[in-house]
Design an enzyme around this catalytic site. Structure first.
Site, PDB file in Angstrom:
ATOM      1  N   ASP A 180     -34.152  -3.273  21.182  1.00 46.48           N
ATOM      2  CA  ASP A 180     -34.709  -1.992  20.745  1.00 46.48           C
ATOM      3  C   ASP A 180     -34.090  -0.869  21.571  1.00 46.48           C
ATOM      4  O   ASP A 180     -34.236  -0.831  22.793  1.00 46.48           O
ATOM      5  CB  ASP A 180     -36.228  -2.005  20.920  1.00 46.48           C
ATOM      6  CG  ASP A 180     -36.904  -0.829  20.228  1.00 46.48           C
ATOM      7  OD1 ASP A 180     -36.228  -0.110  19.478  1.00 46.48           O
ATOM      8  OD2 ASP A 180     -38.118  -0.635  20.451  1.00 46.48           O
ATOM      9  N   ASP A 202     -32.448   1.381  14.995  1.00 50.05           N
ATOM     10  CA  ASP A 202     -32.509   1.192  16.443  1.00 50.05           C
ATOM     11  C   ASP A 202     -33.064  -0.141  16.895  1.00 50.05           C
ATOM     12  O   ASP A 202     -33.363  -0.316  18.077  1.00 50.05           O
ATOM     13  CB  ASP A 202     -33.331   2.314  17.070  1.00 50.05           C
ATOM     14  CG  ASP A 202     -34.764   2.348  16.539  1.00 50.05           C
ATOM     15  OD1 ASP A 202     -35.040   1.689  15.514  1.00 50.05           O
ATOM     16  OD2 ASP A 202     -35.603   3.033  17.156  1.00 50.05           O
ATOM     17  N   GLU A 203     -33.204  -1.109  16.001  1.00 51.49           N
ATOM     18  CA  GLU A 203     -33.752  -2.388  16.448  1.00 51.49           C
ATOM     19  C   GLU A 203     -33.276  -3.538  15.576  1.00 51.49           C
ATOM     20  O   GLU A 203     -32.980  -3.358  14.390  1.00 51.49           O
ATOM     21  CB  GLU A 203     -35.285  -2.344  16.500  1.00 51.49           C
ATOM     22  CG  GLU A 203     -35.946  -2.038  15.176  1.00 51.49           C
ATOM     23  CD  GLU A 203     -37.460  -2.076  15.267  1.00 51.49           C
ATOM     24  OE1 GLU A 203     -38.005  -2.829  16.097  1.00 51.49           O
ATOM     25  OE2 GLU A 203     -38.113  -1.347  14.501  1.00 51.49           O
TER      26      GLU A 203
END
Length: 337
Positions: free
Chosen positions: A9, A106-107
């Protein structure tokens, strides 16, 4: 060798990308959202850690953020820039040769066979840092649920392992919404049943919860309480289930004729942007101050006509309630499930 799931993350991703582009903002409270004007309607997409200290968070109205942090630097959303950086991050993850399941900009989950997942995670974070100058936190678990929650314990820029052996030590006395997938409403309903902690949820009778939440959701909640989840990392490329457009109006629309015209305009725009078969057209209306309603209809001909048919399911009222947001979404036909 053991099989582990890692949850990677990026820390304050959007804000961090903006700081890379504008180094003079490092250490300052930064808020990204809308067109960057806090005097207009819009919501916070992300806030830097410095802004979060003032109570600014994602999903908050920009005007509220400006009141809480008058010295915040407000910036517009630049999706193209975030996509470019995100692609570089995911390329780093895939270069490990391990399966990668992308969750968003983002993850992502990474499946790893290793006897030392912490060392693997730290090396992966270092590779991301070299490639992008961005920090990430990595959660380690025996399944996706554990890995996702572990990331929160590792932030910022850290590595943390959560397993079945440590599940109740870390989460047992916390409320159920400490678990990924359980929200405030479910937690409140569980409380009315005398279930106020993760430990109590894990010990709950699945049949009882099935009666309260449904035959699938009830037992699933008990499994979540026990830290049991899916451990299969699926590298299949993400395929969007829908595509839509929505507009927040700076002044409320009180004329339903104008609402109809705007829905038609949005429908025509969405229609030109989709290149896959559409099964359903959904219209979203947010009345002032923040009451949101959606209706959808199957697509059986003209796209705009379907959108107007969905709009006809709304009750405009006499006089109509003021409208602050309108949206039109196409749901694709070629998506399983």
């Amino acid at each position: 060798m053991s099989r582990w799931v890692l949850h990677v993350d990026l820390d304050q991703f959007i804000a961090a990308v903006e700081v890379l582009r504008r180094p003079e903002l490092r250490g300052k409270p930064v808020v990204v959202g809308g067109d960057g004007d806090p005097a207009k309607r819009g919501v916070v997409s992300t806030a830097s850690y410095e802004a979060r200290e003032f109570g600014v968070h994602s999903g908050q109205p920009l005007r509220t953020a400006a009141k809480r942090c008058p010295d915040c630097v407000f910036l517009p959303v630049d999706a193209d820039a975030y996509n470019e950086v995100s692609e570089r991050v995911m390329a780093v993850l895939r270069d490990t040769g391990q399966p990668v399941e992308v969750l968003g900009w983002d993850e992502a989950f990474v499946g790893v066979d290793t006897a030392d997942p912490e060392t693997f995670a730290r090396a992966l974070a270092a590779d991301v840092r070299v490639a992008t100058e961005l920090d990430c936190s990595v959660g380690i678990g025996e399944n996706k649920l554990q890995a996702k929650i572990a990331t929160g314990f590792g932030k910022p820029a850290g590595v943390f392992r959560l397993t079945s052996a440590t599940w109740f030590d870390l989460l047992g006395d916390r409320p159920p919404d400490a678990i990924w997938g359980i929200g405030a409403k479910t937690t409140a309903k569980l409380a009315t049943l005398g279930i106020g902690t993760v430990r109590e949820l894990a010990a709950a009778d699945p049949d009882r919860l099935a009666r309260e939440f449904g035959p699938m959701t009830g037992p699933w909640l008990v499994l979540l309480g026990r830290g049991i989840g899916d451990d299969e990392v699926d590298p299949t490329p993400y395929v969007a289930r829908s595509h839509g457009r929505e507009v927040t109006y700076q002044r409320n629309i009180a004329d339903w004729t104008q609402v109809t015209a705007e829905v038609t305009r949005l429908a025509r725009q969405v229609e030109t942007e989709v290149d896959r078969p559409v099964a359903r057209v959904v219209v979203k209306v947010r009345y002032a101050p923040f009451d949101t309603v959606t209706h959808g209809v199957p697509l059986a001909g003209d796209f705009a006509a379907a959108a107007l048919a969905a709009l006809a399911l709304f009750e405009p009222g006499v006089p109509p309630r003021p409208v602050r947001l309108l949206g039109v979404r196409a749901e694709f036909a070629d998506v399983d499930g």
